[in-house]
Write a protein that holds these residues in place. Structure first.
Motif, PDB file in Angstrom:
ATOM      1  N   SER A 184      32.625  42.898  48.115  1.00 40.17           N
ATOM      2  CA  SER A 184      32.618  41.628  48.813  1.00 40.17           C
ATOM      3  C   SER A 184      31.102  41.192  48.494  1.00 40.17           C
ATOM      4  O   SER A 184      30.706  40.264  49.315  1.00 40.17           O
ATOM      5  N   ILE A 185      30.805  41.181  47.284  1.00 39.20           N
ATOM      6  CA  ILE A 185      29.457  40.427  46.882  1.00 39.20           C
ATOM      7  C   ILE A 185      29.593  39.466  46.129  1.00 39.20           C
ATOM      8  O   ILE A 185      28.725  38.641  45.941  1.00 39.20           O
ATOM      9  N   VAL A 186      30.722  38.886  45.572  1.00 41.72           N
ATOM     10  CA  VAL A 186      30.951  37.946  44.447  1.00 41.72           C
ATOM     11  C   VAL A 186      30.304  36.479  44.925  1.00 41.72           C
ATOM     12  O   VAL A 186      29.598  35.721  44.428  1.00 41.72           O
ATOM     13  N   ALA A 187      31.086  36.157  46.065  1.00 36.07           N
ATOM     14  CA  ALA A 187      30.782  34.855  46.891  1.00 36.07           C
ATOM     15  C   ALA A 187      29.192  34.759  47.126  1.00 36.07           C
ATOM     16  O   ALA A 187      28.629  33.765  46.935  1.00 36.07           O
ATOM     17  N   GLN A 188      28.721  35.808  48.085  1.00 35.43           N
ATOM     18  CA  GLN A 188      27.414  36.157  48.426  1.00 35.43           C
ATOM     19  C   GLN A 188      26.525  35.837  47.518  1.00 35.43           C
ATOM     20  O   GLN A 188      25.407  35.347  47.395  1.00 35.43           O
ATOM     21  N   GLY A 189      26.563  36.625  46.442  1.00 36.84           N
ATOM     22  CA  GLY A 189      25.871  36.714  45.202  1.00 36.84           C
ATOM     23  C   GLY A 189      25.693  35.413  44.533  1.00 36.84           C
ATOM     24  O   GLY A 189      24.544  35.023  44.374  1.00 36.84           O
ATOM     25  N   VAL A 197      27.760  39.288  39.447  1.00 38.71           N
ATOM     26  CA  VAL A 197      28.640  38.749  40.162  1.00 38.71           C
ATOM     27  C   VAL A 197      30.117  38.197  39.488  1.00 38.71           C
ATOM     28  O   VAL A 197      31.250  38.658  40.026  1.00 38.71           O
ATOM     29  N   VAL A 198      29.700  37.376  38.600  1.00 36.20           N
ATOM     30  CA  VAL A 198      30.717  36.950  37.818  1.00 36.20           C
ATOM     31  C   VAL A 198      31.395  37.944  36.968  1.00 36.20           C
ATOM     32  O   VAL A 198      32.846  38.112  36.875  1.00 36.20           O
ATOM     33  N   LEU A 199      30.843  38.951  36.444  1.00 38.79           N
ATOM     34  CA  LEU A 199      31.462  40.043  35.630  1.00 38.79           C
ATOM     35  C   LEU A 199      32.283  40.853  36.655  1.00 38.79           C
ATOM     36  O   LEU A 199      33.338  41.360  36.268  1.00 38.79           O
ATOM     37  N   ILE A 200      31.820  41.131  37.754  1.00 40.21           N
ATOM     38  CA  ILE A 200      32.463  41.965  38.857  1.00 40.21           C
ATOM     39  C   ILE A 200      33.884  41.390  39.231  1.00 40.21           C
ATOM     40  O   ILE A 200      34.919  42.034  39.287  1.00 40.21           O
ATOM     41  N   GLY A 201      33.667  39.883  39.212  1.00 42.13           N
ATOM     42  CA  GLY A 201      34.897  39.020  39.640  1.00 42.13           C
ATOM     43  C   GLY A 201      36.237  39.508  38.615  1.00 42.13           C
ATOM     44  O   GLY A 201      37.169  39.513  39.103  1.00 42.13           O
ATOM     45  N   ALA A 202      35.942  39.263  37.330  1.00 46.83           N
ATOM     46  CA  ALA A 202      36.572  39.482  36.325  1.00 46.83           C
ATOM     47  C   ALA A 202      37.090  40.902  36.016  1.00 46.83           C
ATOM     48  O   ALA A 202      38.360  41.257  35.894  1.00 46.83           O
ATOM     49  N   ALA A 203      36.177  41.849  36.313  1.00 46.54           N
ATOM     50  CA  ALA A 203      36.606  43.096  36.191  1.00 46.54           C
ATOM     51  C   ALA A 203      37.592  43.686  37.409  1.00 46.54           C
ATOM     52  O   ALA A 203      38.361  44.367  37.004  1.00 46.54           O
ATOM     53  N   ARG A 204      37.315  43.187  38.491  1.00 49.21           N
ATOM     54  CA  ARG A 204      38.058  43.564  39.523  1.00 49.21           C
ATOM     55  C   ARG A 204      39.612  42.900  39.499  1.00 49.21           C
ATOM     56  O   ARG A 204      40.458  43.767  39.769  1.00 49.21           O
ATOM     57  N   PHE A 205      39.720  41.766  38.704  1.00 46.48           N
ATOM     58  CA  PHE A 205      40.997  41.458  38.564  1.00 46.48           C
ATOM     59  C   PHE A 205      41.756  42.287  37.624  1.00 46.48           C
ATOM     60  O   PHE A 205      43.032  42.510  37.822  1.00 46.48           O
ATOM     61  N   ILE A 206      41.111  42.441  36.379  1.00 40.32           N
ATOM     62  CA  ILE A 206      41.785  43.405  35.501  1.00 40.32           C
ATOM     63  C   ILE A 206      42.132  44.797  35.959  1.00 40.32           C
ATOM     64  O   ILE A 206      43.060  45.332  35.615  1.00 40.32           O
ATOM     65  N   GLU A 207      41.110  45.296  36.864  1.00 39.09           N
ATOM     66  CA  GLU A 207      41.144  46.594  37.502  1.00 39.09           C
ATOM     67  C   GLU A 207      42.465  46.573  38.379  1.00 39.09           C
ATOM     68  O   GLU A 207      43.581  47.495  38.371  1.00 39.09           O
ATOM     69  N   THR A 208      42.732  45.548  38.988  1.00 36.74           N
ATOM     70  CA  THR A 208      43.698  45.542  40.378  1.00 36.74           C
ATOM     71  C   THR A 208      45.162  45.314  39.460  1.00 36.74           C
ATOM     72  O   THR A 208      46.134  45.795  39.911  1.00 36.74           O
ATOM     73  N   THR A 209      44.980  44.208  38.590  1.00 37.96           N
ATOM     74  CA  THR A 209      46.274  43.932  38.031  1.00 37.96           C
ATOM     75  C   THR A 209      46.811  44.699  36.842  1.00 37.96           C
ATOM     76  O   THR A 209      47.994  44.945  36.761  1.00 37.96           O
ATOM     77  N   LEU A 210      45.967  45.071  36.096  1.00 38.34           N
ATOM     78  CA  LEU A 210      46.181  45.934  34.628  1.00 38.34           C
ATOM     79  C   LEU A 210      46.105  47.555  34.781  1.00 38.34           C
ATOM     80  O   LEU A 210      46.493  48.121  33.991  1.00 38.34           O
ATOM     81  N   GLY A 211      45.399  47.637  35.770  1.00 37.72           N
ATOM     82  CA  GLY A 211      45.283  49.260  36.333  1.00 37.72           C
ATOM     83  C   GLY A 211      44.004  49.740  35.357  1.00 37.72           C
ATOM     84  O   GLY A 211      44.063  51.172  35.108  1.00 37.72           O
TER      85      GLY A 211
END
Length: 526
Positions: A409-414, A140-154
């Protein structure tokens, strides 16, 4: 987007991380260096490493996103993070752990418990729990970083996920905990500055502190009907007492992390990397300030993002993020902040992810190398470093695979679930190990095993979020969970920890106490 500027910023960042990792590699020679940094860590490095490991993309992206859903009630977690995660952890747990770890020459948390209770089983069973359970947290830590890179940098989510994992794996495999802690201190400093700028900019954007909070109160009528039906009341008020919404916020999000932090192996081992109480005393203020700024800023920004999206798009944050709470913070940064800040904040999240991932991968590697392999085969020596490095690589691969499989929506829950599992398995045993000399080997085994079994049972058959997703309870009993409200929304930590403590105390009192000689050796100077 200015790719040249972005490239320069990222290149400078990775050159700094690479240099720090190289220095750590040059200073790593023995198993003790690789696992506890030779027990000579500077208080700033220890405190920043502890804080940066504690606060990851899960806190910024995951829990910041949860603040966008649940509101300011999540700020109670900031209070617990500082009171429990720093003050109690450092002053009451850290000093005893440091001294007893030195006395017993323990290099890992499971080894600490195993030597305290003179039990090989505790060491390899604890190591197995860490190695098998922590991939959920790492993913979930990996997902959090990857989601930001995906959303911000495309950048494609899959590419971002793999890139993050590979970069972290390299310096953890080579530098051990020195590589982890040295880079943590650098990354924690970047995180601290980035979050200060974010929260100040958000308040400025929304018209100041008073106006921003009043505006958030004024839009409480926008709470979705589905959330209101289960207890939600607004973003500046707590949910209805006893409602499913209240139980989820209190037990899983607040208590799961706020109390579960005391039993986190990757944090406990930090106490064994310093030489004396002086380093821990100095680390309290540094750690408390860092944790406050990081968590308070993320949660406030997450909640206030509802005001921004309502003014700009006529919808609340989770709706603007497409229903995925993990995308609220990244989308807010992209929409509300200047483009150059997206670059800087990307470094903040990269630092948050890399600091926590490095600690997670390191502790998983030591769990399989030192705690399982060496203990089962009864072989001690530097070969454990080789096995540890192999374990780190396996841990990275598992985290990447889970990153693809886990839902939105798994990052905080995980994060909260893993903290709860650790608390149920380790907390009562850890407390008894450092505070109760009468605790016995049989009691410790009973406490750890019962806590692990009860928390696993609760996740499979009673905690609705996991039981419903897995479907085992439905297949066996015909329903998503076994018991009715409020139990389906009660976090495993509230069940597993009391059960573990009862077994720990009861069995210890019914069995023969440890020898005075062993107790004297463990508690000498404590």
């Amino acid at each position: 987007m200015d790719l040249l500027v972005l490239g320069i910023v990222v290149l400078i960042y990775f050159l700094l991380v690479g240099y720090v990792g190289y220095v750590a590699w040059r200073r790593t020679e023995t198993s003790e260096d690789y696992m506890v940094a030779g027990r000579r860590t500077h208080p700033y490095i220890m405190a920043m490493s502890y804080g940066a490991t504690f606060i990851s993309t899960a806190a910024i992206v995951g829990f910041g996103g949860m603040a966008g859903v649940f509101g300011m009630g999540i700020l109670w977690l900031v209070f617990l993070n500082i009171l429990v995660g720093i003050f109690i952890a450092f002053v009451f747990f850290g000093k005893r752990t440091m001294k007893m770890g030195h006395n017993m020459s323990a290099l890992t948390f499971p080894e600490f418990l195993g030597r305290r209770f003179n039990s090989r089983f505790l060491q390899y069973f604890g190591g197995a729990i860490i190695f098998l359970g922590m991939p959920l947290y790492a993913s979930v830590v990996l997902i959090g970083a990857a989601r930001f890179i995906e959303t911000t940098l495309g950048l494609d989510f899959s590419i971002a996920l793999i890139l993050m994992a590979v970069i972290v794996a390299v310096y953890v495999v080579l530098g051990g905990i020195r590589g982890v802690m040295y880079t943590d201190a650098l990354q924690g400093t970047i995180m601290f500055l980035g979050m200060i700028f974010l929260v100040v900019s958000t308040y400025y954007l929304l018209g100041g502190v008073v106006d921003a909070h009043q505006a958030l109160t004024n839009i409480s009528h926008l709470i979705p009907a589905k959330a209101r039906a289960i207890g939600a009341t607004g973003w500046t008020s707590m949910p209805l007492y006893g409602s499913p919404y209240w139980w989820t916020l209190l037990s899983t999000i607040i208590l799961g992390v706020g109390v579960g932090v005391l039993a986190q192996p990757q944090l406990i081992v930090r106490f064994m990397t310093v030489k004396s109480n002086r380093e821990l005393n100095r680390g309290v203020l540094i750690g408390a300030l860092f944790i406050f700024v990081m968590t308070w800023s993320a949660y406030v920004v997450g909640a206030l993002s509802n005001v921004y999206f309502f003014r700009k798009m006529g919808m609340i944050a989770v709706q603007a993020a497409g229903g995925n709470a993990d995308k609220i913070i990244p989308f807010f940064i992209k929409s509300a902040m200047p483009e150059w800040f997206s670059y800087i904040f990307m470094l903040t999240l990269l630092s948050a992810a890399m600091s926590t991932l490095s600690a997670q991968f390191h502790v998983q590697g030591t769990a399989i190398g030192r705690d399982v392999y060496e203990t089962v085969r009864r072989r001690k020596g530097d070969r454990s470093v080789l096995i540890t490095r192999g374990g780190i690589i396996i841990a990275v691969l598992i985290a990447v695979v889970l990153g693809y499989l886990l839902p939105g929506s798994i990052v905080a829950q995980g994060t909260a679930l893993f903290f709860g599992i650790c608390a149920a398995s380790f907390l009562s045993v850890y407390v008894a190990a450092i505070f109760w000399k009468r605790a016995t080997r049989q009691g410790a085994i009973a406490g750890m095993v019962s806590g692990a079994i009860v928390s696993l049972f609760w996740l499979l058959f009673e905690y609705k979020k996991t039981a419903e997703a897995l479907g085992i309870a439905k297949a066996l009993f015909g329903g998503p969970v076994i018991a009715s409200m409020p139990w389906p929304v009660v976090d495993p930590i509230l069940v597993g920890v009391p059960v573990s403590a009862i077994f720990m105390v009861a069995v210890s009192l019914l069995t023969e106490p440890p020898s005075d000689e062993h107790i004297q050796k463990c508690f000498n100077g404590v």
